[in-house]
Design a protein around this motif. Sequence first.
Motif, PDB file in Angstrom:
ATOM      1  N   THR A  41       0.845  -1.185   0.000  1.00  0.00           N
ATOM      2  CA  THR A  41       0.000   0.000   0.000  1.00  0.00           C
ATOM      3  C   THR A  41       0.881   1.235   0.000  1.00  0.00           C
ATOM      4  O   THR A  41       2.101   1.154   0.200  1.00  0.00           O
ATOM      5  CB  THR A  41      -0.919   0.032   1.238  1.00  0.00           C
ATOM      6  OG1 THR A  41      -0.105   0.230   2.413  1.00  0.00           O
ATOM      7  CG2 THR A  41      -1.711  -1.262   1.385  1.00  0.00           C
ATOM      8  N   ASP A  43       0.879   3.275   2.331  1.00  0.00           N
ATOM      9  CA  ASP A  43       1.383   3.342   3.711  1.00  0.00           C
ATOM     10  C   ASP A  43       2.610   2.461   3.899  1.00  0.00           C
ATOM     11  O   ASP A  43       3.620   2.901   4.466  1.00  0.00           O
ATOM     12  CB  ASP A  43       0.291   2.905   4.688  1.00  0.00           C
ATOM     13  CG  ASP A  43      -0.909   3.823   4.692  1.00  0.00           C
ATOM     14  OD1 ASP A  43      -1.054   4.606   5.628  1.00  0.00           O
ATOM     15  OD2 ASP A  43      -1.707   3.753   3.741  1.00  0.00           O
ATOM     16  N   THR A  44       2.532   1.200   3.464  1.00  0.00           N
ATOM     17  CA  THR A  44       3.665   0.294   3.678  1.00  0.00           C
ATOM     18  C   THR A  44       4.877   0.713   2.866  1.00  0.00           C
ATOM     19  O   THR A  44       6.011   0.374   3.209  1.00  0.00           O
ATOM     20  CB  THR A  44       3.277  -1.152   3.331  1.00  0.00           C
ATOM     21  OG1 THR A  44       2.863  -1.229   1.958  1.00  0.00           O
ATOM     22  CG2 THR A  44       2.154  -1.649   4.226  1.00  0.00           C
ATOM     23  N   ARG A  61      -2.177   7.061  11.383  1.00  0.00           N
ATOM     24  CA  ARG A  61      -1.411   6.661  10.198  1.00  0.00           C
ATOM     25  C   ARG A  61      -0.173   7.558  10.052  1.00  0.00           C
ATOM     26  O   ARG A  61      -0.269   8.781  10.097  1.00  0.00           O
ATOM     27  CB  ARG A  61      -2.266   6.791   8.937  1.00  0.00           C
ATOM     28  CG  ARG A  61      -3.336   5.753   8.796  1.00  0.00           C
ATOM     29  CD  ARG A  61      -4.237   6.051   7.603  1.00  0.00           C
ATOM     30  NE  ARG A  61      -3.616   5.738   6.320  1.00  0.00           N
ATOM     31  CZ  ARG A  61      -4.239   5.889   5.151  1.00  0.00           C
ATOM     32  NH1 ARG A  61      -5.482   6.365   5.114  1.00  0.00           N
ATOM     33  NH2 ARG A  61      -3.627   5.580   4.028  1.00  0.00           N
ATOM     34  N   ASN A 136      -8.644   5.305  -3.588  1.00  0.00           N
ATOM     35  CA  ASN A 136      -9.161   4.789  -2.319  1.00  0.00           C
ATOM     36  C   ASN A 136     -10.192   5.704  -1.666  1.00  0.00           C
ATOM     37  O   ASN A 136     -10.628   5.447  -0.543  1.00  0.00           O
ATOM     38  CB  ASN A 136      -8.011   4.538  -1.330  1.00  0.00           C
ATOM     39  CG  ASN A 136      -7.278   5.813  -0.940  1.00  0.00           C
ATOM     40  OD1 ASN A 136      -7.301   6.803  -1.662  1.00  0.00           O
ATOM     41  ND2 ASN A 136      -6.611   5.782   0.207  1.00  0.00           N
ATOM     42  N   GLU A 151     -11.020   4.856   8.683  1.00  0.00           N
ATOM     43  CA  GLU A 151      -9.786   5.282   9.336  1.00  0.00           C
ATOM     44  C   GLU A 151      -9.762   4.859  10.803  1.00  0.00           C
ATOM     45  O   GLU A 151      -8.701   4.870  11.439  1.00  0.00           O
ATOM     46  CB  GLU A 151      -9.641   6.799   9.243  1.00  0.00           C
ATOM     47  CG  GLU A 151      -9.296   7.294   7.854  1.00  0.00           C
ATOM     48  CD  GLU A 151      -7.975   6.743   7.350  1.00  0.00           C
ATOM     49  OE1 GLU A 151      -6.936   7.004   7.965  1.00  0.00           O
ATOM     50  OE2 GLU A 151      -7.994   6.025   6.337  1.00  0.00           O
ATOM     51  N   THR A 155      -8.091   1.311   8.156  1.00  0.00           N
ATOM     52  CA  THR A 155      -7.635   2.457   7.365  1.00  0.00           C
ATOM     53  C   THR A 155      -8.092   2.338   5.918  1.00  0.00           C
ATOM     54  O   THR A 155      -8.288   1.238   5.401  1.00  0.00           O
ATOM     55  CB  THR A 155      -6.095   2.689   7.368  1.00  0.00           C
ATOM     56  OG1 THR A 155      -5.453   1.755   6.498  1.00  0.00           O
ATOM     57  CG2 THR A 155      -5.531   2.591   8.768  1.00  0.00           C
ATOM     58  N   TRP A 157      -6.671   2.318   3.089  1.00  0.00           N
ATOM     59  CA  TRP A 157      -5.395   2.151   2.405  1.00  0.00           C
ATOM     60  C   TRP A 157      -5.576   2.222   0.885  1.00  0.00           C
ATOM     61  O   TRP A 157      -6.648   1.960   0.351  1.00  0.00           O
ATOM     62  CB  TRP A 157      -4.736   0.835   2.814  1.00  0.00           C
ATOM     63  CG  TRP A 157      -5.613  -0.379   2.701  1.00  0.00           C
ATOM     64  CD1 TRP A 157      -6.395  -0.921   3.681  1.00  0.00           C
ATOM     65  CD2 TRP A 157      -5.798  -1.208   1.548  1.00  0.00           C
ATOM     66  NE1 TRP A 157      -7.059  -2.027   3.220  1.00  0.00           N
ATOM     67  CE2 TRP A 157      -6.703  -2.229   1.911  1.00  0.00           C
ATOM     68  CE3 TRP A 157      -5.291  -1.200   0.255  1.00  0.00           C
ATOM     69  CZ2 TRP A 157      -7.116  -3.222   1.019  1.00  0.00           C
ATOM     70  CZ3 TRP A 157      -5.701  -2.188  -0.636  1.00  0.00           C
ATOM     71  CH2 TRP A 157      -6.596  -3.180  -0.251  1.00  0.00           C
ATOM     72  N   ASN A 158      -4.507   2.549   0.207  1.00  0.00           N
ATOM     73  CA  ASN A 158      -4.495   2.578  -1.256  1.00  0.00           C
ATOM     74  C   ASN A 158      -3.428   1.599  -1.726  1.00  0.00           C
ATOM     75  O   ASN A 158      -2.266   1.688  -1.323  1.00  0.00           O
ATOM     76  CB  ASN A 158      -4.171   3.986  -1.771  1.00  0.00           C
ATOM     77  CG  ASN A 158      -4.236   4.097  -3.284  1.00  0.00           C
ATOM     78  OD1 ASN A 158      -3.633   3.316  -4.012  1.00  0.00           O
ATOM     79  ND2 ASN A 158      -4.970   5.085  -3.758  1.00  0.00           N
ATOM     80  N   GLY A 312      -1.951  -1.917   8.616  1.00  0.00           N
ATOM     81  CA  GLY A 312      -3.096  -1.098   8.241  1.00  0.00           C
ATOM     82  C   GLY A 312      -4.057  -1.805   7.322  1.00  0.00           C
ATOM     83  O   GLY A 312      -4.994  -1.197   6.800  1.00  0.00           O
ATOM     84  N   HIS A 313      -3.879  -3.097   7.130  1.00  0.00           N
ATOM     85  CA  HIS A 313      -4.787  -3.882   6.292  1.00  0.00           C
ATOM     86  C   HIS A 313      -4.763  -5.331   6.755  1.00  0.00           C
ATOM     87  O   HIS A 313      -3.856  -5.765   7.469  1.00  0.00           O
ATOM     88  CB  HIS A 313      -4.402  -3.799   4.809  1.00  0.00           C
ATOM     89  CG  HIS A 313      -3.036  -4.367   4.495  1.00  0.00           C
ATOM     90  ND1 HIS A 313      -2.760  -5.717   4.477  1.00  0.00           N
ATOM     91  CD2 HIS A 313      -1.859  -3.751   4.188  1.00  0.00           C
ATOM     92  CE1 HIS A 313      -1.496  -5.922   4.170  1.00  0.00           C
ATOM     93  NE2 HIS A 313      -0.918  -4.735   4.003  1.00  0.00           N
ATOM     94  N   VAL A 508       2.649   0.789  10.245  1.00  0.00           N
ATOM     95  CA  VAL A 508       2.096   1.986   9.605  1.00  0.00           C
ATOM     96  C   VAL A 508       1.227   2.809  10.554  1.00  0.00           C
ATOM     97  O   VAL A 508       0.906   3.959  10.255  1.00  0.00           O
ATOM     98  CB  VAL A 508       1.276   1.603   8.350  1.00  0.00           C
ATOM     99  CG1 VAL A 508       2.120   0.802   7.378  1.00  0.00           C
ATOM    100  CG2 VAL A 508       0.017   0.838   8.713  1.00  0.00           C
TER     101      VAL A 508
END
Length: 696
Positions: A41, A43-44, A61, A136, A151, A155, A157-158, A312-313, A508
């Motif tokens: 993502t 985030d990662t 986040r 997202n 959130e 989250t 996430w994208n 976050g996922h 994240v």
Amino acid sequence: MPNGCMDLSGIWRFCLDPHGTGEQAGWFKGDLSDRVQLPGTTDTNHRGDRNDAVERGRLTRRYPYWGAAWYQRSVEIPEAWRGKSLALRLERVQWRSELWIDDYHVGAQDSLSTPHAYRIGPLTPGTHRLTLRVDNRMQVDVGKWACALTEETQTAWNGVLGDMTLTVLEPVRIEGLQIYPDAETRSLRIQGQLHNDGQPAQHHQIRFQARLLREGEPVAASAILSVSPREALQSFSQRLTFDGDIRPWDEFDPALYALTAELLDSAGTVLQTVETSFGFRTLDSDGKHLRMNGRRVFLRGNVDGGLFPLTGHAPMDRTAWLAYFQTILDYGMNHVRFHSWCPPEAAFRVADELGIMLQVEAPMWRPHGDISPHPDVCAFIRAETERILDSYGNHPSFCFFALGNELGTGKDSFLLETIRWCLQTDPRRFYSTTMRPYEPDQPDDFFQTAGVNGIPVRGEGRIGITRPDTLHDYEAPLEHVDKPIIAHENGQFASYPDFAERRHYTGVLEARHYAAFEVDLKQQGLAHHHETFPGTSGRLSAQLYKEELETAFRSPSMSGFQILGLTDMQGWGTATIGILNALGESKGFISPEAWRRFCGPVVPLARFEKHVWTSDETLKVRFEASCYTPENYLPVAPVWRLVDDGGHAVATERLDSATLIAGGVSALGVAEIPLNQILAPRAYTLQVVLDEHHDN
């Protein structure tokens, strides 16, 4: 991977598109400049804006991002794939994806719960540019709190998670295989579709074989179906009957079977092999009692809000889900409710193997107003429901489905129509519109109701601890109920945060709000208690959960509970309500062994009128046991003990031997304990031991 399948995981070219100008600028026509790792993502991959805020109500986040992001890579099409159609499969995407091959726009997908699958025509051998645009942001208003994308927990996430593959499609192929087991007739009804990509009609066969999924087991049922696919899409149906006995799937014996379907051409050459697993289980009710395979079942469930702080996922691999569900089993539970989200394929596979019953929900939480006036929401949720049932419907662990969390009264016309469609189309599980109070003459198979907030059941009584004794149960409010009732989100007993825990949040999400609470404690002049508050409040929390669950077990008219929760929620407020923290780590309040004493197939119970007694009184106790075992009858030799806080028994007595009847609560006897024999004014624990395996 097979020769006809290309793994696309690895380094992808990348660019953020916060202003949404990439498509108009033709970003798919050239190479993007940045690099990220997929599956993953933003985030990662530490893409997005570095966030230094402190959010007191939830985890924070580090690199939040909402908007479009572009992912791109080159693929080399081999000569062997010349002239063959291809399929791109992305196991999980948040939320809308669009695909370009070179400069050609292939299409778009929007599922939050099932794979994004693209059909691609033949590509010439050589290098091609594959470009994905992922957005997202909320595409339709399913509610900002739905756990699939909120959130507050998982989250928004994208990115792309799980399997990412480019696969050759056979010109004639089997798709959409669905299995409908019937334990009573020892047979299967198999349904599917044959796809024909413009090939002349020719004679084909589908060879079906089924066997118990255990090494060395022979084929138990087989059949051959002759087909001549003339149309682009042609449905087929076949019944398989087993010669001998079958093994039902349940929590005590999660027997899995495998079905293999081979597509053969007129020369007998195998063109395609499709394999899937399934289980024989019959889910029904005898009025208010939930049953599986003819035996009453009590759900010992946990609510999962999709909180995975390190990533976050949700995890996409077997190893992570095996550890997750093993924790569920370690704490005596047999059920998980996925609150307004659907887990990935790996979760269903592991739950199948371990015998854990899952409740899946469509990604929606709109607590105010009806759904029907919003056609875009209706269209998405109806399509998402169909996709979830098609993608995961063969899994025996997929026992329950609801259209979302707390969707008002559940009487909205769209909700009722969709649930009726589910009931008629796919009877393999139980369905519920949403959490709502029980009412007769509604289409729901079961009701999730009367949680910790004291929502009444038909206006009579409340589920939740209401009295300082162990006499009460929930039988009175359930007297006139004629469908299974599952206690909704009961528990929610918080403990004080352990500030040292925040260093464990290395992914994240960060627990920055703990620093704010630490400041609060100092300002109140209580900083010296920061080490004792978590433990003392946590032990009280564990005791309250024990009281809550025992009350449910004392209520044979209930079919189970879904506590909130075994783990901290860390959303919608700090919500440190778990025996485990949000990372799944024990807080040290209670061991799994001690928790299982009041959360398991057999739970000893004691009814008495209060918790505080004086030495001139006689403690009167009525002993019982809740029993939901695979055996219809369970002999026990119960013993009670009164133990002081040093672990010494000050009084003990053996009750008459008894036999527990599975599927409810059995009486064990009574005791009268003169407390004037106990001299010290201190805390005592009343223990009940049924045998070496069951004590409380």
